[in-house]
Scaffold this motif. Structure first.
Motif, PDB file in Angstrom:
ATOM      1  N   PHE A  33      -9.594   4.388  -1.772  1.00 33.76           N
ATOM      2  CA  PHE A  33     -10.082   3.247  -0.988  1.00 33.76           C
ATOM      3  C   PHE A  33     -10.660   2.169  -1.902  1.00 33.76           C
ATOM      4  O   PHE A  33     -10.432   0.969  -1.694  1.00 33.76           O
ATOM      5  N   ALA A  34     -11.422   2.586  -2.908  1.00 33.98           N
ATOM      6  CA  ALA A  34     -12.044   1.624  -3.829  1.00 33.98           C
ATOM      7  C   ALA A  34     -10.978   0.848  -4.594  1.00 33.98           C
ATOM      8  O   ALA A  34     -11.101  -0.366  -4.799  1.00 33.98           O
ATOM      9  N   ALA A  35      -9.923   1.533  -5.027  1.00 32.56           N
ATOM     10  CA  ALA A  35      -8.848   0.851  -5.740  1.00 32.56           C
ATOM     11  C   ALA A  35      -8.164  -0.176  -4.843  1.00 32.56           C
ATOM     12  O   ALA A  35      -7.806  -1.275  -5.284  1.00 32.56           O
ATOM     13  N   GLU A  36      -7.987   0.176  -3.561  1.00 35.42           N
ATOM     14  CA  GLU A  36      -7.374  -0.766  -2.619  1.00 35.42           C
ATOM     15  C   GLU A  36      -8.263  -1.972  -2.373  1.00 35.42           C
ATOM     16  O   GLU A  36      -7.768  -3.086  -2.153  1.00 35.42           O
ATOM     17  N   LEU A  37      -9.586  -1.765  -2.417  1.00 29.40           N
ATOM     18  CA  LEU A  37     -10.531  -2.857  -2.151  1.00 29.40           C
ATOM     19  C   LEU A  37     -10.825  -3.704  -3.381  1.00 29.40           C
ATOM     20  O   LEU A  37     -11.403  -4.782  -3.269  1.00 29.40           O
ATOM     21  N   SER A  38     -10.453  -3.207  -4.550  1.00 30.78           N
ATOM     22  CA  SER A  38     -10.734  -3.939  -5.784  1.00 30.78           C
ATOM     23  C   SER A  38      -9.993  -5.270  -5.790  1.00 30.78           C
ATOM     24  O   SER A  38      -8.789  -5.334  -5.545  1.00 30.78           O
ATOM     25  N   GLY A  39     -10.733  -6.324  -6.052  1.00 24.42           N
ATOM     26  CA  GLY A  39     -10.150  -7.665  -6.012  1.00 24.42           C
ATOM     27  C   GLY A  39     -10.117  -8.323  -7.372  1.00 24.42           C
ATOM     28  O   GLY A  39     -10.508  -7.732  -8.387  1.00 24.42           O
ATOM     29  N   PRO A  40      -9.695  -9.575  -7.436  1.00 27.39           N
ATOM     30  CA  PRO A  40      -9.555 -10.272  -8.726  1.00 27.39           C
ATOM     31  C   PRO A  40     -10.881 -10.475  -9.448  1.00 27.39           C
ATOM     32  O   PRO A  40     -10.887 -10.661 -10.667  1.00 27.39           O
TER      33      PRO A  40
END
Length: 399
Positions: A33-40
């Protein structure tokens, strides 16, 4: 009969393994989930993966040590002071991971494997450490809190925390069983895995004093006195030896201390030097000032926290159930942190060696209490992963 089954070595090892594997599955889901939420704007970018999160932040320093060793010449900042460098990190974890890397397909896979296996063995040791004090059932709950705790992500990251916890819990177990011979191996392993062995030296000093004054009811043979004194001296020597090693290799006697202060300067700017216990006092004023609150309130809160921790260690019935050795370790480690650390967002990770105290939360209580603590652990774990890994975009989101 049920109690007898729980205390069987094979059954207890299997139950701890089941709890630990379920916990690691949940943490892996949180990582995804954290990887999916990681942004620019995140340190890991919009294309973050579970693997990149697991090898982020300080994992990179350990990887650098495994690949290149320690610098013989200290790097300098633009102002001419010692910059952040590998001497802040101890060698056992990256050396072990590098050795296993040849078998497991590279350093990252080996580093995470070491953390995973050490975390399981630490959980199993925790069970055996607490079982004589709070019972087998409560000890399994303590393992569940430990395996799912707010910092449980570190058990599958390239950090040395789980390996240090394994040595620490084994050392406490040996101390409670008065198997002093094992400590001659475990103390150096602790000391060269991550900082903190000086707290164990303080523990041994306090333990020796407590045993001396209690010798009328608990005899203290001369052989044990010799072991306690020798081990206290060994822990002290190991604790200061890294400074000597860094000084000899770099030619700068203050190499290690200046390296540690390099991280603190990013928070407080220029300092005259290290002052024991000064970090917490400085931070108390700094943080409350940043929050728009009176600095004096920060000092009062710091005093209240210290007084509250002391009161719990001295008088809490559930804390006292954990036994003298665990209570003295908690007191020693808290004094050590107060003396050497500058509190910022990494303080959560630095509290992980207080793990043996988890038994106070698992000691005989209602089922609802235990499920509530477990839920709080999981919420705390997701918060830490989300803030430090999915976001990781500002100075107060550093693990």
């Amino acid at each position: 009969m049920a109690h007898r089954r729980l205390t069987s070595p094979a059954v207890s090892a299997g139950l701890v393994a089941l709890i630990y594997l379920l916990a690691r599955s949940l943490t892996t889901l949180f990582f995804w989930f954290a990887a999916e939420l990681s942004g620019p704007n995140s340190r890991f970018g919009a294309d973050a993966t579970v693997g990149s999160l697991a090898m982020g932040w300080d994992s990179q320093w350990y990887w650098l040590i495994a690949a290149s060793g320690y610098p013989t010449e200290l790097p300098l900042s633009e102002s001419g002071q010692v910059a952040e460098n590998a001497w802040a990190f101890m060698p056992v974890y990256p050396t072990l991971s590098q050795a296993l890397g040849a078998l497991l397909g590279g350093y990252p896979a080996a580093a995470i494997t070491v953390s995973l296996v050490a975390g399981y063995l630490a959980a199993l040791t925790l069970f055996h450490l607490l079982r004589p004090r709070i019972g087998a059932g409560a000890s399994l709950w303590a393992v569940a809190f430990f395996a799912n705790g707010p910092l449980a992500a570190l058990f599958q990251m390239g950090y040395a925390e789980s390996l240090f916890l394994l040595w620490l819990l084994l050392a406490l177990w040996a101390l409670t069983r008065r198997s002093f011979g094992w400590l001659y191996v475990l103390v150096p392993l602790m000391g060269y895995t991550r900082p903190g062995v000086l707290a164990f030296a303080l523990l041994l000093g306090l333990y020796g004093i407590a045993r001396w004054f209690g010798r009328s009811g608990d005899p203290l043979p001369r052989r044990q006195i010799i072991h306690i004194v020798a081990l206290g001296a060994l822990a002290t020597v190991v604790g200061f030896s890294w400074q000597v090693i860094a000084g000899v290799v770099t030619g700068d006697p203050s190499a290690y201390l200046e390296t540690e202060l390099a991280w603190r300067r990013s928070w407080v700017g220029e300092e005259e030097g290290f002052v024991p216990f000064g970090g917490f006092v400085t931070a108390a004023g700094m943080w409350f000032g940043l929050w728009g609150l009176p600095e004096v309130l920060g000092y009062l809160c710091l005093g209240a926290l210290v007084a509250g921790a002391a009161a719990a260690l001295l008088w809490s019935r559930r804390v006292r159930l954990q036994g003298m050795e665990i209570r003295l370790w908690a007191a020693s480690y808290l004094v050590y942190l107060l003396a050497v650390f500058f509190p910022q967002s990494s303080v959560f990770r630095l509290l992980l060696p207080l793990t043996p105290m988890v038994g106070a939360f698992a000691a005989p209580r209602s089922r609802w209490w235990r499920f509530g603590v477990l839920a709080a652990c999981l919420l705390g774990q997701w918060w830490w992963i989300h803030e430090m890994l999915a976001l990781g975009d500002t100075y107060f989101r550093i693990p």
